[in-house]
Design an enzyme around this catalytic site. Structure first.
Site, PDB file in Angstrom:
ATOM      1  CG  ASP A  22      -1.751   1.111   1.459  1.00 55.99           C
ATOM      2  OD1 ASP A  22      -2.403   1.519   0.482  1.00 55.99           O
ATOM      3  OD2 ASP A  22      -1.813   1.640   2.595  1.00 55.99           O
ATOM      4  CG  ASP A  24      -2.419   7.524   1.153  1.00 55.80           C
ATOM      5  OD1 ASP A  24      -1.683   8.512   1.268  1.00 55.80           O
ATOM      6  OD2 ASP A  24      -3.322   7.429   0.306  1.00 55.80           O
ATOM      7  CG  ASP A 219      -2.277   2.090   6.457  1.00 58.91           C
ATOM      8  OD1 ASP A 219      -2.582   1.709   5.321  1.00 58.91           O
ATOM      9  OD2 ASP A 219      -2.566   3.220   6.891  1.00 58.91           O
ATOM     10  CG  LEU A 221      -6.595  -4.606  10.421  1.00 54.32           C
ATOM     11  CD1 LEU A 221      -7.247  -4.677  11.793  1.00 54.32           C
ATOM     12  CD2 LEU A 221      -5.567  -5.721  10.272  1.00 54.32           C
TER      13      LEU A 221
HETATM   14 MG   LIG Z   1      -2.982   2.926   3.666  1.00 58.09          MG
END
Ligand SMILES: [Mg+2]
Length: 259
Positions: A22, A24, A219, A221
């Protein structure tokens, strides 16, 4: 299947041959690099471990994100980024005839990409309402989206994120905009970004690797980790982004404090 979570002191504790990540909250937060990320990706680059970034952010094109990643000091070719906008447009091309009218909420960059894919941007009689993050989102857009849906348009969101981390805290995500239209219209939105595994599969198809040998670092889930699990890759939840206790109950295989 019951998943047991293991906390890693270092990502070097596990074996893998390719990395999906990912952006961000993992690589950067706003314009700032997340501590440890630049060094870690450069080490993978030096040791020949391929990586690809998968982001639910559709504000910019993949090449524009690649440029931002390079600016932070990480080697990244334009095709090492897949955005939720990319998979949303792949889906639309499969589902609608070339030239079909779409009502699009999103940045000018996203609208341009919709046009470049051969669709017509319309205000009414759309085959679908496409919703990406748009900070100018307002009541008139919500009303136009509602009327298109009542006339039979599908509701498609680039991603279901309700909240996203930015430099000074959090802001509403594209999912929050889509859900406001869903609430008004009663439509059930189709979401193309994570946790839909389409974006993971699109990235895997660009790398010559088996899903079982790949890790997905994220970050969130209910998007990153769930998408990874659905696509059969090993998921690693990283604690540099959205706090875990604000999130839904998806169990990651591994937890790591930072890269
Ligand atoms: Mg993220």
């Amino acid at each position: 299947m019951t998943i047991t979570t293991h906390r890693l002191a270092s990502i070097d504790e596990i074996g893998f041959s390719a990395v999906l990540s990912d952006l961000d909250g993992v690589v950067y937060r706003g314009e700032e690099a997340v501590p440890g990320a630049v060094d870690r990706f450069n080490r993978w680059q030096a040791s020949g471990i391929p990586y690809c970034f998968v982001t639910n952010n559709a504000e910019k094109s993949a090449p524009a994100f690649a440029e931002k990643i390079r600016r932070l000091g990480i080697a990244c070719a334009d095709d090492q980024v897949v955005t939720s906008g990319d998979v949303t447009l792949d889906f639309a091309r499969d589902k609608y005839e070339p030239g079909s009218g779409l009502y699009v909420i999103g940045t000018d960059a996203f609208k341009m990409r919709v046009s470049e894919c051969g669709f017509t941007l319309v205000e009414k009689d759309a085959a679908a309402v496409l919703v990406a993050l748009d900070r100018s989102f307002d009541y008139a857009m919500m009303k136009a989206a509602l009327r298109n849906i009542l006339d039979g348009a599908d509701l498609i969101g680039t991603n279901p994120d309700l909240i996203r981390p930015v430099a000074d805290g959090y802001e509403p995500g594209a999912g929050a905009l889509t859900q406001s239209i869903a609430a008004a219209s009663g439509a059930h939105p189709i979401f193309m970004g994570k946790p839909n595994p389409a974006i993971i599969r699109a990235a895997l198809s660009r790398m010559d690797v088996r899903a079982a040998d790949v890790i997905m670092i994220g970050d969130k889930l209910d998007t990153d980790i769930l998408a990874g699990q659905r696509a059969g890759v090993t998921s690693i939840f990283i604690e540099t982004g959205v706090p875990r206790d604000t999130q839904s109950i998806v169990t990651p295989e591994f937890i790591l404090a930072s890269l």
